[in-house]
Design an enzyme around this catalytic site. Structure first.
Site, PDB file in Angstrom:
ATOM      1  CG  LEU A 222      33.128  37.427  37.667  1.00 48.78           C
ATOM      2  CD1 LEU A 222      32.325  37.655  38.605  1.00 48.78           C
ATOM      3  CD2 LEU A 222      32.591  38.012  36.239  1.00 48.78           C
TER       4      LEU A 222
ATOM      5  CD  GLU B 216      38.676  40.100  36.836  1.00 49.50           C
ATOM      6  OE1 GLU B 216      38.049  39.042  36.377  1.00 49.50           O
ATOM      7  OE2 GLU B 216      38.046  40.378  38.182  1.00 49.50           O
TER       8      GLU B 216
ATOM      9  CE  LYS C  88      28.564  39.083  35.086  1.00 48.51           C
ATOM     10  NZ  LYS C  88      29.529  39.901  34.518  1.00 48.51           N
TER      11      LYS C  88
ATOM     12  CE1 TYR D 236      28.125  42.731  36.498  1.00 49.77           C
ATOM     13  CE2 TYR D 236      27.331  42.386  34.295  1.00 49.77           C
ATOM     14  CZ  TYR D 236      28.292  42.738  35.158  1.00 49.77           C
ATOM     15  OH  TYR D 236      29.416  42.865  34.734  1.00 49.77           O
TER      16      TYR D 236
HETATM   17  N1  PMP Z   1      35.935  39.375  34.852  1.00 54.83           N
HETATM   18  C1  PMP Z   1      35.220  40.404  34.883  1.00 54.83           C
HETATM   19  C2  PMP Z   1      35.828  41.577  35.618  1.00 54.83           C
HETATM   20  C3  PMP Z   1      33.942  40.635  34.078  1.00 54.83           C
HETATM   21  O1  PMP Z   1      33.293  41.616  34.100  1.00 54.83           O
HETATM   22  C4  PMP Z   1      33.707  39.320  33.250  1.00 54.83           C
HETATM   23  C5  PMP Z   1      32.354  39.694  32.215  1.00 54.83           C
HETATM   24  N2  PMP Z   1      31.379  39.912  32.987  1.00 54.83           N
HETATM   25  C6  PMP Z   1      34.607  38.229  33.171  1.00 54.83           C
HETATM   26  C7  PMP Z   1      35.807  38.224  33.836  1.00 54.83           C
HETATM   27  C8  PMP Z   1      34.226  37.196  32.187  1.00 54.83           C
HETATM   28  O2  PMP Z   1      33.206  36.346  32.834  1.00 54.83           O
HETATM   29  P1  PMP Z   1      32.114  35.670  31.788  1.00 54.83           P
HETATM   30  O3  PMP Z   1      33.040  34.608  31.201  1.00 54.83           O
HETATM   31  O4  PMP Z   1      31.216  34.800  32.801  1.00 54.83           O
HETATM   32  O5  PMP Z   1      31.614  36.642  31.065  1.00 54.83           O
END
Ligand code: PMP
Length: 285
Positions: free
Chosen positions: A205, A180, A148, A33
């Site tokens: 991620l 994270e 993701k 996603y």
């Molecule tokens: N880490 C994780 C585990 C996440 O789910 C997300 C958000 N989807 C992020 C980091 C941040 O990613 P982004 O800045 O692309 O939203």
């Protein structure tokens, strides 16, 4: 008012949207996603989200549902049909529907492709104003967090553990270091005003907002160190914050009951949030 959502080529009211009970996204979490923020009707970091989507699809050998141009057109159509000014657009691609089997369906099975909007009032939020209180939990996710996928059960449990403790979110810890947040990348600011965040690897991620923040920090003359940090270092830091397409830059003011800095949102997080929103709006599509 019911939303208009996108399902496999059709724009339909949400009540009429249907997917098979055999969809592999449902049965195996065999799906990826993206979430793209919308501010003032603009899509933030759209090319970055498409690049990461392509990478996630390739890592799982999932078929592509559409070209980037077609996906942009669907986003724009959903923005318009739902009169969305602030919020985000959720996009998901699954390996499609086939009788339940660990073996993938034969080539040519069409992927399922859905998108929907989620509205918010504006860019401000209580979290951005007051900061987040986080708790730590062990990071028990699988080892390919760089993809993701929709396997969000553990992050959801971790978030519920934070709520159970009366807090806002959880930071996950592995081998003594913070990986994270449940749905965001984690940062601290040291006494010498250096921004520290874990380097990219399969452990986290690769946040699209993270990439923008690190660019913005460098342009603003702020020093960035990409390395892991411990909970103790974070608790003793001057500031802490998280980034994501949903939270932009949001301060963290408490970790496992201990205040970070003076326990209030800090100036560097505030500055980075302003830099990010300016730049994202300037480059938004
Ligand atoms: N880490 C994780 C585990 C996440 O789910 C997300 C958000 N989807 C992020 C980091 C941040 O990613 P982004 O800045 O692309 O939203």
């Amino acid at each position: 008012m019911s939303r208009i959502v996108y399902v496999n080529g059709a724009y339909v009211p949400e009540e009429e949207a249907k997917l098979s009970i055999f969809d592999r996204g449902l049965l195996f979490a065999d799906a990826v996603y993206e979430v793209t923020a919308v501010i003032e009707r603009k899509l933030l970091d759209f090319p970055g989200h498409m690049a990461r989507l392509r990478r996630s699809l390739a890592e799982l050998r999932l078929p592509s549902p559409a070209t980037d141009e077609e996906i942009l057109a669907i986003h724009r159509e959903l923005l318009q049909r739902n009169a969305l000014t602030f919020g985000h657009i959720y996009l998901m691609v699954t390996r499609g529907a086939a009788d339940r089997d660990f073996v993938w369906p034969k080539d040519g099975t069409p992927p399922s492709f859905i998108l929907f909007t989620q509205a918010r009032d504006g860019v401000e939020s209580r979290e951005a104003r007051e900061g987040l209180r986080v708790v730590s939990v062990p990071d028990l996710r699988w080892a390919r967090r760089d993809i993701k996928t929709v396997q969000l059960l553990y992050p959801s449990l971790a978030k519920m553990e934070a709520k159970r403790q009366g807090k806002d979110d959880a930071w996950m810890v592995e081998d003594g270091f913070v990986t994270e947040g449940t749905s965001n990348n984690a940062y601290i600011v040291t006494e010498s005003e250096r921004i520290v965040t874990r380097a990219l690897s399969n452990a986290i991620l690769h946040g699209i907002t993270r990439a923008a923040i690190l660019r913005g920090a460098a342009e603003a003359g702020l020093e960035v160190e990409e390395r892991p940090f411990t909970l103790a270092e974070a608790q003793g830091a001057r500031e802490a914050f998280v980034t994501s397409a949903g939270a932009f830059v949001t301060p963290v003011v408490e970790i496992d009951g201990l205040p970070v800095g003076d326990g209030a949102p800090g100036p560097i997080a505030r500055r980075l949030r302003a830099i990010y929103l300016d730049e994202a709006l300037r480059t938004g599509l």
